[in-house]
Motif scaffolding. Structure first.
Motif, short mmCIF file in Angstrom:
data_model
loop_
_atom_site.label_atom_id
_atom_site.label_comp_id
_atom_site.label_asym_id
_atom_site.label_seq_id
_atom_site.Cartn_x
_atom_site.Cartn_y
_atom_site.Cartn_z
N THR A 3 6.22 -3.59 2.14
CA THR A 3 5.27 -2.73 1.58
C THR A 3 3.88 -3.49 0.79
O THR A 3 4.34 -4.80 0.57
CB THR A 3 5.77 -1.86 0.45
OG1 THR A 3 6.19 -2.51 -0.97
CG2 THR A 3 6.92 -1.14 0.68
N THR A 13 2.20 -2.72 -2.33
CA THR A 13 2.48 -2.05 -3.59
C THR A 13 1.68 -2.76 -4.72
O THR A 13 2.14 -3.80 -5.32
CB THR A 13 3.91 -1.91 -4.04
OG1 THR A 13 4.78 -1.62 -2.78
CG2 THR A 13 4.30 -0.87 -5.10
N ASP A 61 0.61 -3.43 -8.45
CA ASP A 61 1.37 -3.51 -9.90
C ASP A 61 0.91 -2.38 -10.46
O ASP A 61 1.55 -1.97 -11.57
CB ASP A 61 1.26 -4.80 -10.50
CG ASP A 61 2.07 -5.93 -9.95
OD1 ASP A 61 2.71 -5.69 -8.81
OD2 ASP A 61 1.81 -7.02 -10.31
N GLY A 118 -0.07 0.70 -9.68
CA GLY A 118 0.10 1.82 -9.01
C GLY A 118 -1.05 2.33 -8.17
O GLY A 118 -0.90 3.61 -7.80
N ASP A 135 0.44 2.16 -2.58
CA ASP A 135 1.89 1.63 -1.94
C ASP A 135 1.75 1.98 -0.65
O ASP A 135 2.10 3.19 -0.15
CB ASP A 135 2.93 2.56 -2.84
CG ASP A 135 4.37 2.02 -2.64
OD1 ASP A 135 4.44 1.11 -2.10
OD2 ASP A 135 5.09 2.92 -2.90
N ASP A 161 3.53 1.81 2.96
CA ASP A 161 4.85 1.25 3.45
C ASP A 161 4.70 1.04 4.65
O ASP A 161 4.28 1.63 5.63
CB ASP A 161 6.25 2.37 3.17
CG ASP A 161 7.46 2.05 3.69
OD1 ASP A 161 7.64 1.05 4.16
OD2 ASP A 161 8.40 2.94 3.11
N THR A 168 -5.78 0.86 2.68
CA THR A 168 -6.20 1.57 1.17
C THR A 168 -7.54 1.25 0.90
O THR A 168 -8.11 0.29 1.52
CB THR A 168 -5.20 0.86 0.16
OG1 THR A 168 -5.52 1.44 -1.06
CG2 THR A 168 -5.46 -0.87 -0.13
N TYR A 212 -0.35 -7.31 -6.27
CA TYR A 212 0.39 -6.48 -5.36
C TYR A 212 1.77 -7.43 -4.93
O TYR A 212 1.69 -8.54 -5.14
CB TYR A 212 -0.02 -5.98 -4.44
CG TYR A 212 -0.79 -7.03 -3.46
CD1 TYR A 212 -0.29 -7.58 -2.21
CD2 TYR A 212 -2.19 -7.56 -3.66
CE1 TYR A 212 -1.05 -8.39 -1.52
CE2 TYR A 212 -2.88 -8.42 -3.03
CZ TYR A 212 -2.07 -8.99 -1.88
OH TYR A 212 -2.77 -9.67 -0.89
N THR A 213 2.79 -6.64 -4.64
CA THR A 213 4.07 -7.34 -4.18
C THR A 213 4.71 -6.55 -3.09
O THR A 213 4.02 -5.43 -2.68
CB THR A 213 5.18 -7.23 -5.14
OG1 THR A 213 5.45 -6.02 -5.76
CG2 THR A 213 4.49 -8.09 -6.30
N CYS A 214 5.79 -6.91 -2.41
CA CYS A 214 6.51 -5.98 -1.44
C CYS A 214 7.81 -5.53 -2.48
O CYS A 214 8.38 -6.49 -2.80
CB CYS A 214 7.04 -6.77 -0.26
SG CYS A 214 8.05 -6.12 0.87
N ARG A 215 7.96 -4.28 -2.27
CA ARG A 215 9.23 -3.75 -2.92
C ARG A 215 10.19 -4.27 -2.34
O ARG A 215 11.38 -4.26 -3.19
CB ARG A 215 8.94 -2.32 -2.95
CG ARG A 215 7.96 -1.60 -3.93
CD ARG A 215 8.23 0.02 -3.83
NE ARG A 215 7.51 0.60 -2.52
CZ ARG A 215 8.08 1.20 -1.86
NH1 ARG A 215 9.30 1.82 -1.90
NH2 ARG A 215 7.60 1.61 -0.91
#
Length: 111
Positions: free
Chosen positions: A65, A67, A69, A71, A74, A76, A85, A95-98
């Motif tokens: 993902t 994602t 931070d 919000g 996100d 996938d 986006t 941002y990160t990967c969930r």
């Protein structure tokens, strides 16, 4: 009021209007690609602005993902998938990967 006075007044009005009008950097938003491969995000592009588009491409064999931070997005991505986006506000977006919290990145978005 004479013709010269009207011309001077209209010129001054135009200059004051231009002084408070933001300069346009171009008519169309730019599309930038961030590739995900080998459990890592590719480098974030420089010079991002509001309304630019980030296209995320998962070239890895794992699901990931992108994602934010805060919000704001996100995405996938199954292996081989793409997602986009639109950057809606200026500022810094981490941002990160969930699924893989060690995968991190940062977007710096200008106005």
């Amino acid at each position: 009021m004479g013709v010269r006075s009207l011309m001077a007044a209209s010129g001054a009005l135009m200059l004051s209007f231009l002084a408070f009008t933001p300069l346009s950097r171009g008519a169309e938003p730019q599309v930038y690609v961030i590739e995900i491969n080998k459990l890592a995000f590719g480098s974030a592009p420089a010079g991002l602005h509001v309304n630019d588009i980030i296209e995320w491409r998962n070239s890895d064999i794992f699901r990931h993902t992108a994602t934010a931070d805060d919000g704001s997005f996100d995405i996938d991505l199954l292996p081989g998938a793409k997602g986009q986006t639109v950057l809606k506000r200026p500022g810094v977006i981490d941002y990160t990967c969930r699924f893989h919290p060690g995968m991190k990145g940062r977007l710096v978005v200008g106005p």
